[in-house]
Every structure is written in structure tokens, then in C-alpha cells.
Design a protein around this motif. Structure first.
Motif, PDB file in Angstrom:
ATOM      1  N   GLU A  16      33.639   8.054 -78.334  1.00  0.00           N
ATOM      2  CA  GLU A  16      33.996   9.470 -78.394  1.00  0.00           C
ATOM      3  C   GLU A  16      35.479   9.675 -78.111  1.00  0.00           C
ATOM      4  OE1 GLU A  16      31.890  11.359 -79.741  1.00  0.00           O
ATOM      5  OE2 GLU A  16      30.510   9.677 -79.709  1.00  0.00           O
ATOM      6  N   ARG A  17      36.057   8.867 -77.228  1.00  0.00           N
ATOM      7  CA  ARG A  17      37.494   8.965 -76.975  1.00  0.00           C
ATOM      8  C   ARG A  17      38.284   8.589 -78.222  1.00  0.00           C
ATOM      9  NH1 ARG A  17      38.278   4.975 -72.320  1.00  0.00           N
ATOM     10  NH2 ARG A  17      40.471   5.569 -72.512  1.00  0.00           N
ATOM     11  N   ILE A  18      37.823   7.579 -78.941  1.00  0.00           N
ATOM     12  CA  ILE A  18      38.508   7.178 -80.169  1.00  0.00           C
ATOM     13  C   ILE A  18      38.399   8.274 -81.225  1.00  0.00           C
ATOM     14  CG2 ILE A  18      38.536   5.487 -82.052  1.00  0.00           C
ATOM     15  CD1 ILE A  18      37.434   3.447 -79.988  1.00  0.00           C
ATOM     16  N   ARG A  19      37.186   8.829 -81.377  1.00  0.00           N
ATOM     17  CA  ARG A  19      37.011   9.912 -82.347  1.00  0.00           C
ATOM     18  C   ARG A  19      37.954  11.084 -82.055  1.00  0.00           C
ATOM     19  NH1 ARG A  19      31.141   8.922 -82.519  1.00  0.00           N
ATOM     20  NH2 ARG A  19      30.612   8.309 -84.649  1.00  0.00           N
ATOM     21  N   ALA A  20      38.117  11.377 -80.780  1.00  0.00           N
ATOM     22  CA  ALA A  20      38.975  12.503 -80.396  1.00  0.00           C
ATOM     23  C   ALA A  20      40.429  12.262 -80.799  1.00  0.00           C
ATOM     24  CB  ALA A  20      38.878  12.744 -78.899  1.00  0.00           C
ATOM     25  N   LYS A  21      40.817  10.998 -80.910  1.00  0.00           N
ATOM     26  CA  LYS A  21      42.199  10.679 -81.287  1.00  0.00           C
ATOM     27  C   LYS A  21      42.411  10.730 -82.801  1.00  0.00           C
ATOM     28  CE  LYS A  21      43.296   9.607 -77.005  1.00  0.00           C
ATOM     29  NZ  LYS A  21      44.171  10.503 -76.198  1.00  0.00           N
ATOM     30  N   ILE A  22      41.329  10.542 -83.580  1.00  0.00           N
ATOM     31  CA  ILE A  22      41.476  10.494 -85.041  1.00  0.00           C
ATOM     32  C   ILE A  22      41.361  11.907 -85.589  1.00  0.00           C
ATOM     33  CG2 ILE A  22      40.668   9.428 -87.186  1.00  0.00           C
ATOM     34  CD1 ILE A  22      39.458   7.200 -85.543  1.00  0.00           C
ATOM     35  N   ARG A  23      42.428  12.656 -85.442  1.00  0.00           N
ATOM     36  CA  ARG A  23      42.494  14.047 -85.883  1.00  0.00           C
ATOM     37  C   ARG A  23      43.684  14.232 -86.818  1.00  0.00           C
ATOM     38  NH1 ARG A  23      37.736  16.682 -84.705  1.00  0.00           N
ATOM     39  NH2 ARG A  23      36.926  15.867 -82.739  1.00  0.00           N
ATOM     40  N   LEU A  24      43.525  15.138 -87.757  1.00  0.00           N
ATOM     41  CA  LEU A  24      44.600  15.440 -88.700  1.00  0.00           C
ATOM     42  C   LEU A  24      45.726  16.128 -87.934  1.00  0.00           C
ATOM     43  CD1 LEU A  24      45.139  15.186 -91.747  1.00  0.00           C
ATOM     44  CD2 LEU A  24      44.211  17.484 -92.022  1.00  0.00           C
ATOM     45  N   PRO A  60      47.398   5.939 -87.277  1.00  0.00           N
ATOM     46  CA  PRO A  60      46.937   4.582 -87.614  1.00  0.00           C
ATOM     47  C   PRO A  60      46.276   3.930 -86.407  1.00  0.00           C
ATOM     48  CG  PRO A  60      49.298   4.563 -87.241  1.00  0.00           C
ATOM     49  CD  PRO A  60      48.871   6.009 -87.183  1.00  0.00           C
ATOM     50  N   LEU A  61      45.622   2.820 -86.655  1.00  0.00           N
ATOM     51  CA  LEU A  61      44.908   2.113 -85.591  1.00  0.00           C
ATOM     52  C   LEU A  61      45.825   1.775 -84.426  1.00  0.00           C
ATOM     53  CD1 LEU A  61      42.227  -0.599 -85.906  1.00  0.00           C
ATOM     54  CD2 LEU A  61      44.253  -1.097 -84.543  1.00  0.00           C
ATOM     55  N   ALA A  62      47.027   1.299 -84.727  1.00  0.00           N
ATOM     56  CA  ALA A  62      47.945   0.881 -83.661  1.00  0.00           C
ATOM     57  C   ALA A  62      48.290   2.046 -82.744  1.00  0.00           C
ATOM     58  CB  ALA A  62      49.213   0.287 -84.269  1.00  0.00           C
ATOM     59  N   GLU A  63      48.455   3.230 -83.312  1.00  0.00           N
ATOM     60  CA  GLU A  63      48.791   4.406 -82.506  1.00  0.00           C
ATOM     61  C   GLU A  63      47.625   4.816 -81.613  1.00  0.00           C
ATOM     62  OE1 GLU A  63      49.854   9.110 -83.263  1.00  0.00           O
ATOM     63  OE2 GLU A  63      50.599   7.602 -84.690  1.00  0.00           O
ATOM     64  N   LEU A  98      41.164  -3.031 -79.504  1.00  0.00           N
ATOM     65  CA  LEU A  98      40.452  -1.869 -80.046  1.00  0.00           C
ATOM     66  C   LEU A  98      39.510  -2.287 -81.169  1.00  0.00           C
ATOM     67  CD1 LEU A  98      39.901   1.125 -80.223  1.00  0.00           C
ATOM     68  CD2 LEU A  98      41.951   1.380 -81.644  1.00  0.00           C
ATOM     69  N   LYS A  99      39.976  -3.177 -82.045  1.00  0.00           N
ATOM     70  CA  LYS A  99      39.107  -3.661 -83.121  1.00  0.00           C
ATOM     71  C   LYS A  99      37.874  -4.364 -82.555  1.00  0.00           C
ATOM     72  CE  LYS A  99      42.677  -4.489 -86.649  1.00  0.00           C
ATOM     73  NZ  LYS A  99      43.364  -5.546 -87.442  1.00  0.00           N
ATOM     74  N   ARG A 100      38.090  -5.178 -81.527  1.00  0.00           N
ATOM     75  CA  ARG A 100      36.968  -5.909 -80.926  1.00  0.00           C
ATOM     76  C   ARG A 100      35.970  -4.951 -80.280  1.00  0.00           C
ATOM     77  NH1 ARG A 100      36.231  -7.259 -75.887  1.00  0.00           N
ATOM     78  NH2 ARG A 100      38.432  -7.005 -75.312  1.00  0.00           N
ATOM     79  N   GLY A 106      33.797   0.373 -87.124  1.00  0.00           N
ATOM     80  CA  GLY A 106      35.167  -0.063 -87.348  1.00  0.00           C
ATOM     81  C   GLY A 106      36.078   1.135 -87.490  1.00  0.00           C
ATOM     82  N   PHE A 107      37.373   0.907 -87.401  1.00  0.00           N
ATOM     83  CA  PHE A 107      38.328   2.020 -87.462  1.00  0.00           C
ATOM     84  C   PHE A 107      38.267   2.730 -88.812  1.00  0.00           C
ATOM     85  CE2 PHE A 107      42.506   4.017 -87.915  1.00  0.00           C
ATOM     86  CZ  PHE A 107      42.605   4.686 -86.695  1.00  0.00           C
ATOM     87  N   GLN A 108      38.116   1.991 -89.900  1.00  0.00           N
ATOM     88  CA  GLN A 108      38.074   2.620 -91.214  1.00  0.00           C
ATOM     89  C   GLN A 108      36.860   3.538 -91.350  1.00  0.00           C
ATOM     90  OE1 GLN A 108      40.531   2.420 -93.657  1.00  0.00           O
ATOM     91  NE2 GLN A 108      39.319   4.131 -94.472  1.00  0.00           N
ATOM     92  N   GLU A 109      35.727   3.131 -90.785  1.00  0.00           N
ATOM     93  CA  GLU A 109      34.537   3.973 -90.840  1.00  0.00           C
ATOM     94  C   GLU A 109      34.760   5.284 -90.098  1.00  0.00           C
ATOM     95  OE1 GLU A 109      31.987   0.544 -89.548  1.00  0.00           O
ATOM     96  OE2 GLU A 109      30.539   1.525 -90.863  1.00  0.00           O
ATOM     97  N   LEU A 110      35.419   5.220 -88.942  1.00  0.00           N
ATOM     98  CA  LEU A 110      35.707   6.435 -88.174  1.00  0.00           C
ATOM     99  C   LEU A 110      36.729   7.310 -88.887  1.00  0.00           C
ATOM    100  CD1 LEU A 110      35.817   5.063 -84.509  1.00  0.00           C
ATOM    101  CD2 LEU A 110      33.901   6.060 -85.760  1.00  0.00           C
ATOM    102  N   LEU A 111      37.684   6.672 -89.558  1.00  0.00           N
ATOM    103  CA  LEU A 111      38.670   7.434 -90.324  1.00  0.00           C
ATOM    104  C   LEU A 111      38.004   8.138 -91.505  1.00  0.00           C
ATOM    105  CD1 LEU A 111      41.603   8.230 -90.826  1.00  0.00           C
ATOM    106  CD2 LEU A 111      41.929   6.059 -92.033  1.00  0.00           C
TER     107      LEU A 111
END
Length: 355
Positions: A250-258, A266-269, A281-283, A291-296
Motif C-alpha cells: 500500500e505504501r508503494i501504491r501511494a507513491k505511484i501517482r500521476l 520510475p522504480l528508482a524514485e 524494492l524489486k525483491r 511487480g512494479f510494472q503491474e502496479l504502474l
């Protein structure tokens, strides 16, 4: 509470489900199938499962076995909405000690907090987040990975189950709720419509919407000592479980915002904001089954549906805003997510005909 036992099958291809599920969930589906005339014993052939085994409260079923059995059941009775059937038949005790803890909480707010915090001990495929919109509270469902052909069944089961849980906990047979799904209305829905609250299809996200006032309603089954006992059992299960917490997701989802700049981080950010390396993060995402692409893609789908609901925003602008080089690229991605085109989805959202 003993560590859950698990029935395992052979090394068949892994389905779009993670790890294992409580046997009680599969039993609910099989009971519904049996009432519809499905030969459930035939559906169990090859799984090394029996109906008696599924009665064990601590039993868990490997995802590959559950998926194989469910596939046979659905194929035998395609006119049945098994996700809705599951939700309508769900009672709190089907969820083990988590269900008992939810029942014994002081109010609905505490009950929901428990469900969100410990749902990963029951299943790892879908998580819920609590949001607010004016006087409404919103429980939004998020897939932790691509559920494939099981997506609709799982999400229907979870949302209808939440509706049934609310009614049980606050003592109302038909609490006020709206269920949102992001796919078109299925043919089987008509037979369930009278037993459900308002249901809206082809919406921007998958949600249960209900009055915020419900959150502070005392539960009719509140019991402080029972709640404490159930919570101790849950914590014990969490301690011996190898399942990682989903709060990180959920913390990751909160970061992936327009962003205001019109792009997604990007993943690194995102990794930097969470004080970890990109590799870590990938692990961690892999451990959570995604995976990050799925969340994006999930974020882009959500934002695309939101913008398509505004007729003043062109599809060209949406494609650019979401980071696609041109509208055809956006259309291909959108069709992969939803099975339809952005134009068709917009017409559905706005209640327009196809002409």
C-alpha cells in the motif's frame, strides 16, 4: 492455534493465484455448485482433496489445486455467478480467527481495521484500502498481481462478502452500500440483483461505498474478552506465517501517482522515497507476488477510467497524460487491461449508445 495444514497436489502449472487459500472458501463454492446440480466429487478428482478434508478449520488448499477444482466447477455451470454466490454465503466465522476478531470488535471501524491489517493471513491476491469521499467511506480493492481469468470471480466474492459482513456486524439485513466493478454487467447478474445493494458496472475502480456514519456504529456482537482472545490467536498465526505484511504494498501504491508534471515516478524514485535500493524494492515486490510494472499499469488503468468519465478530456490528451507516445499505444494497453477500447469505455461511463 496449530499451524495450518496444507493439501498439496502435483507439479502442475501454477495458476494466477498465490500460495494457498483457506479450505473453507473452497467448501463454500462447492456447496453452491452442488445446489446447482454440479457433481462436486467429480470436480475434486485428481486434486487429492475430499469434501471431508475441506471441513477442517485449519486446512489450507494449495492454489493450484483450488484453481483446478474451481475451473471444473465453473465449466460445469457457466450461468452461475460463483463470486457472487461466495459473497452471499460468506459469514464471519468462515474467515477463522480473523472473522471472530472482526465480530468481537467495538465498532465497524475497528472491525475494518482488523480486516485490512490481517487479510494477508487469509489470502494474498487482493488487498483493501479505506478512503473517504464526503460523507461516504470507501473500501477499494487492489489486486496484488495479475489474477487472470479469476479476477472477476475473486473481486465479486470479496465485495459481496464485505456487504454481507457489514449487515451481520451492524444488525441490518440490507445496509446501504454501493458496489462498484470495473467490468461490464455479466449475464448472470440479473438473477442476483434483488439480493444485492446498488451495483454499478464499468466504473473506474472496484469499491464498496457506504456511509461514514456506519464506522462508529457499535457492533451487536461486540465482546472485549473474545476480541482479545481472537487477536492473540491472529498474532500467533502471523508470527509463524511466512507471508510478508502487505502494508508495504500500500505504501508503494501511494507513491505511484500521476504528478503535476504529468508523469509517474520510475522504480528508482519510488525505491528512494521508501529508503531502499531498486534491487531491494524489486525483491520485496516479488515476495508479495507482484511487480512494479503491474502496479504502474494498475495506476494507469485507474487514472484512465477517471479521465474517460470527463467528456471534456480528449482521448489524445489522456494518452499523453498517461505517458503513451500516441493514442494507438494507449488503446492497445487499455484493451489489454479491460477487454474494450477507451471510446467504448467512455460511452459506457457516460451512458451513451454505441451510435
Amino acid at each position: 492455534m496449530h499451524a495450518p495444514t496444507t493439501a498439496s497436489g502435483d507439479s502442475r502449472p501454477r495458476p494466477a493465484l498465490r500460495n494457498s487459500l483457506p479450505a473453507a472458501y473452497l467448501r463454500i463454492l462447492l456447496d453452491a455448485a452442488a445446489e446447482r446440480g454440479v457433481d462436486v466429487e467429480a470436480a475434486l478428482v485428481g486434486s487429492r482433496l475430499t469434501m471431508d478434508m475441506l471441513n477442517s478449520p485449519d486446512m489450507r488448499v494449495m492454489a493450484r489445486d483450488a484453481a483446478d477444482v474451481m475451473r471444473r466447477v465453473v465449466a460445469a455451470s457457466r450461468e452461475v455467478g460463483f463470486g457472487i454466490e461466495f459473497g452471499l454465503r460468506s459469514i464471519p466465522t468462515a474467515h477463522g480467527y480473523l472473522g471472530y476478531a472482526a465480530m468481537s470488535a467495538r465498532n465497524l471501524r475497528e472491525s475494518i481495521d482488523l480486516m485490512i491489517r490481517y487479510e494477508h493471513l487469509r489470502q494474498r491476491d487482493v488487498t483493501l484500502t479505506l478512503q473517504f469521499d464526503g460523507d461516504l467511506a470507501i473500501l477499494e480493492a487492489h489486486e496484488t498481481h495479475n489474477l487472470g481469468s479469476w479476477r472477476q470471480l475473486f473481486l465479486e466474492g470479496i465485495l459481496v462478502g464485505v456487504y454481507r459482513m457489514f449487515g451481520f456486524l451492524i444488525g441490518e439485513a440490507h445496509p446501504w452500500c454501493e458496489l462498484w466493478f470495473d467490468w461490464p454487467e455479466p449475464d448472470y447478474f440479473a438473477q442476483y440483483k434483488s439480493r444485492l445493494p446498488t451495483v454499478r458496472f464499468s466504473m473506474p475502480s472496484v469499491q464498496v461505498r457506504f456511509p461514514q456514519a456506519y464506522l462508529d456504529r457499535p457492533l451487536i456482537t461486540a465482546d472485549r474478552s473474545a476480541a482479545q482472545h481472537a487477536l492473540e490467536q491472529i498474532e500467533r498465526e502471523a508470527a509463524i506465517s511466512s507471508v510478508p505484511s502487505l502494508t508495504l504494498l500500500e505504501r508503494i501504491r501511494a507513491k505511484i501517482r500521476l504528478s503535476e508534471r504529468g508523469n509517474y515516478p520510475p522504480l528508482a524514485e519510488v525505491a528512494s522515497q521508501l529508503y531502499m535500493s531498486s534491487r531491494t524494492l524489486k525483491r520485496k515486490l516479488s515476495e508479495l507476488g507482484t511487480g512494479f510494472q503491474e502496479l504502474l499499469d494498475e495506476a494507469r488503468r485507474r487514472d484512465a477510467m477517471r479521465m474517460l468519465a470527463d467528456p471534456d478530456i480528449s482521448i489524445q490528451h489522456i494518452a499523453t497524460a498517461l505517458g503513451y507516445k500516441d493514442p494507438p499505444s494507449f488503446t492497445r494497453a487499455f484493451r489489454r487491461w479491460s477487454g474494450t477500447t477507451p471510446s467504448a469505455a467512455r460511452r459506457k461511463l457516460l451512458g451513451l449508445s454505441a451510435d
